[in-house]
Design a protein around this motif. Sequence first.
Motif, PDB file in Angstrom:
ATOM      1  N   TRP B 180       0.868  -1.177   0.000  1.00  0.00           N
ATOM      2  CA  TRP B 180       0.000   0.000   0.000  1.00  0.00           C
ATOM      3  C   TRP B 180       0.898   1.219   0.000  1.00  0.00           C
ATOM      4  CZ3 TRP B 180      -4.506  -0.693   4.072  1.00  0.00           C
ATOM      5  CH2 TRP B 180      -5.581  -1.357   3.445  1.00  0.00           C
ATOM      6  N   GLY B 181       1.383   1.562  -1.159  1.00  0.00           N
ATOM      7  CA  GLY B 181       2.268   2.718  -1.246  1.00  0.00           C
ATOM      8  C   GLY B 181       3.195   2.634  -2.436  1.00  0.00           C
ATOM      9  N   ARG B 182       3.957   1.589  -2.493  1.00  0.00           N
ATOM     10  CA  ARG B 182       4.940   1.515  -3.584  1.00  0.00           C
ATOM     11  C   ARG B 182       4.244   1.515  -4.943  1.00  0.00           C
ATOM     12  NH1 ARG B 182       9.982   1.044  -2.187  1.00  0.00           N
ATOM     13  NH2 ARG B 182      10.545   0.414  -4.284  1.00  0.00           N
ATOM     14  N   LYS B 183       3.167   0.759  -5.053  1.00  0.00           N
ATOM     15  CA  LYS B 183       2.446   0.726  -6.324  1.00  0.00           C
ATOM     16  C   LYS B 183       1.894   2.109  -6.674  1.00  0.00           C
ATOM     17  CE  LYS B 183      -1.938  -0.952  -6.883  1.00  0.00           C
ATOM     18  NZ  LYS B 183      -3.044  -1.915  -7.073  1.00  0.00           N
ATOM     19  N   SER B 186       4.621   4.950  -7.154  1.00  0.00           N
ATOM     20  CA  SER B 186       5.257   4.722  -8.454  1.00  0.00           C
ATOM     21  C   SER B 186       4.339   5.162  -9.590  1.00  0.00           C
ATOM     22  CB  SER B 186       5.612   3.235  -8.561  1.00  0.00           C
ATOM     23  OG  SER B 186       6.035   2.922  -9.855  1.00  0.00           O
ATOM     24  N   ALA B 187       3.068   4.775  -9.503  1.00  0.00           N
ATOM     25  CA  ALA B 187       2.122   5.134 -10.575  1.00  0.00           C
ATOM     26  C   ALA B 187       1.914   6.645 -10.653  1.00  0.00           C
ATOM     27  CB  ALA B 187       0.783   4.435 -10.345  1.00  0.00           C
ATOM     28  N   SER B 194      13.133   9.406  -4.300  1.00  0.00           N
ATOM     29  CA  SER B 194      13.386  10.603  -3.487  1.00  0.00           C
ATOM     30  C   SER B 194      12.156  11.521  -3.491  1.00  0.00           C
ATOM     31  CB  SER B 194      14.614  11.357  -4.013  1.00  0.00           C
ATOM     32  OG  SER B 194      14.347  11.931  -5.277  1.00  0.00           O
ATOM     33  N   VAL B 195      11.375  11.450  -4.560  1.00  0.00           N
ATOM     34  CA  VAL B 195      10.155  12.259  -4.645  1.00  0.00           C
ATOM     35  C   VAL B 195       9.061  11.712  -3.723  1.00  0.00           C
ATOM     36  CG1 VAL B 195       8.376  13.099  -6.250  1.00  0.00           C
ATOM     37  CG2 VAL B 195      10.741  12.846  -7.024  1.00  0.00           C
ATOM     38  N   TRP B 196       9.162  10.448  -3.384  1.00  0.00           N
ATOM     39  CA  TRP B 196       8.129   9.819  -2.553  1.00  0.00           C
ATOM     40  C   TRP B 196       8.220  10.234  -1.082  1.00  0.00           C
ATOM     41  CZ3 TRP B 196       8.306   3.848  -3.956  1.00  0.00           C
ATOM     42  CH2 TRP B 196       8.193   3.685  -5.356  1.00  0.00           C
ATOM     43  N   ALA B 197       9.399  10.657  -0.665  1.00  0.00           N
ATOM     44  CA  ALA B 197       9.672  10.756   0.775  1.00  0.00           C
ATOM     45  C   ALA B 197       8.680  11.660   1.500  1.00  0.00           C
ATOM     46  CB  ALA B 197      11.101  11.235   1.005  1.00  0.00           C
TER      47      ALA B 197
END
Lengths: 276, 276
Positions: B180-183, B186-187, B194-197
Amino acid sequence: MQTVSENRAFGGTQGVYTHTSAVCGCDMTFGLFLPAEAKDGPVPVLWYLSGLTCTHENAMVKAGAQAWAADAGIALVFPDTSPRGDDVADDDAYDLGKGAGFYVNATQAPWGSHFKMWDYIAEELPALLGEQFAIDLDRQGITGHSMGGHGALTLAMGLPGRFRSVSAFAPIANPTASDWGRKQLSAYLGDDESVWAKHDATLQMQATGFDGPVLIDQGSEDQFLELLKPECLAEAMMARRQEGSFRMQRGYDHSYFFVSTFIPEHIDFHAEALYS
Amino acid sequence: MQTVSENRAFGGTQGVYTHTSAVCGCDMTFGLFLPAEAKDGPVPVLWYLSGLTCTHENAMVKAGAQAWAADAGIALVFPDTSPRGDDVADDDAYDLGKGAGFYVNATQAPWGSHFKMWDYIAEELPALLGEQFAIDLDRQGITGHSMGGHGALTLAMGLPGRFRSVSAFAPIANPTASDWGRKQLSAYLGDDESVWAKHDATLQMQATGFDGPVLIDQGSEDQFLELLKPECLAEAMMARRQEGSFRMQRGYDHSYFFVSTFIPEHIDFHAEALYS
């Protein structure tokens, strides 16, 4: 057992007693607050284990716990933190020897002959309380501060079924990874670290957890945070899905002012478990 | 802005409104509870961000929050969880696309043209509320459930000074390390992690923390615990010495029954910050 003093307090009695401890091989002193309800029959008991340098007296006179225990109808017992007497080994450091029993059964010289604080708290003192006072040993909770928080947590997890609830103020949470711990566990128990594990709240939380509610308070300005390692225990609690709360209280330090601020909530927490 | 409905509730008004969102490029709907005190002037506001599959309506009708907000004199706003409409991209999975905005500004096709939930919650909707209703934007708190707990925590830490208090029910606590997050990250944001942090509460807690109190509740029987990763956020909170409480509530699952059980304590928690 001898009565050192008894004072009327909050409708009940604050006593101080000494007895010869077979386990520790010396005379030991403890404080016991009995609420008014103890006149009518056994009452639940909350153990308060103290921190480094403390005797039975510090929390008894500084934590402000009796007012709330009286409201809740709960007894409070304040044990000493180590064996005492001229023939008991000691160390120049404040955090080893007298006042620093760490709630273990020491096996190493020169500590092994007297430093049996685990057995004292787990076996000898509760048996004495049950014999001599109107204490209901089927309803026990345990709390403590700093080294005493360590003791409360490790005893609660190490004696399944004994305590209905456990709480701690600024506990030494991961002593096997701290300078408050490695020195003492090594001195008291030797260098086999597998023996240390039952005396580390974080490791015990990972291994077994506690079959009841847990409440931890920690001050954010505690001068000993790097030694206490609250984050390790918090992670272990939540990874285990341990019922309980871990609270970081902004601005509080390691003193008894921190303890006395939050002791009412801890006593309410234990009362809910002890009277349910 | 158009009024969809207004109902008298707990001495105040539960409204539902639609407006054309320039940020999301579609019409958006939100719920707003105004307590009686709003007749006399601006009141503090608590944002409630909802979880996967929810609209503005679920928490509004199932969380039981209005009774307690009315007592506290606090407004509640219930935004939707994604852009809506026939020309908005979607996915067959329940956890991507509509109902699954994750409170980010998407940059990747096909999501980038509408999925701007961060800016919607951070900028457009509060401006609208301040213009149209008796809301005091100087006194805002934020909470949320699951994906909404993730949103509440990341918005609170990502907008320093905006919110006085933040809480969460069973938040997605460490999405960069979870399915619950990586998918979704990423999408919506592409593969540069680094943009996800800034959209990971645990990483934000490690990086900056929150300048105010934090309250997290998590159920021990939550069916999504392995995806939520509460232990990572608990560790990060205590390692930072973040003011706040992390509570593991025994026996509760991921449902609204969990939320409605503890919402009174969350509203009290926010009220203390908003009225101090």
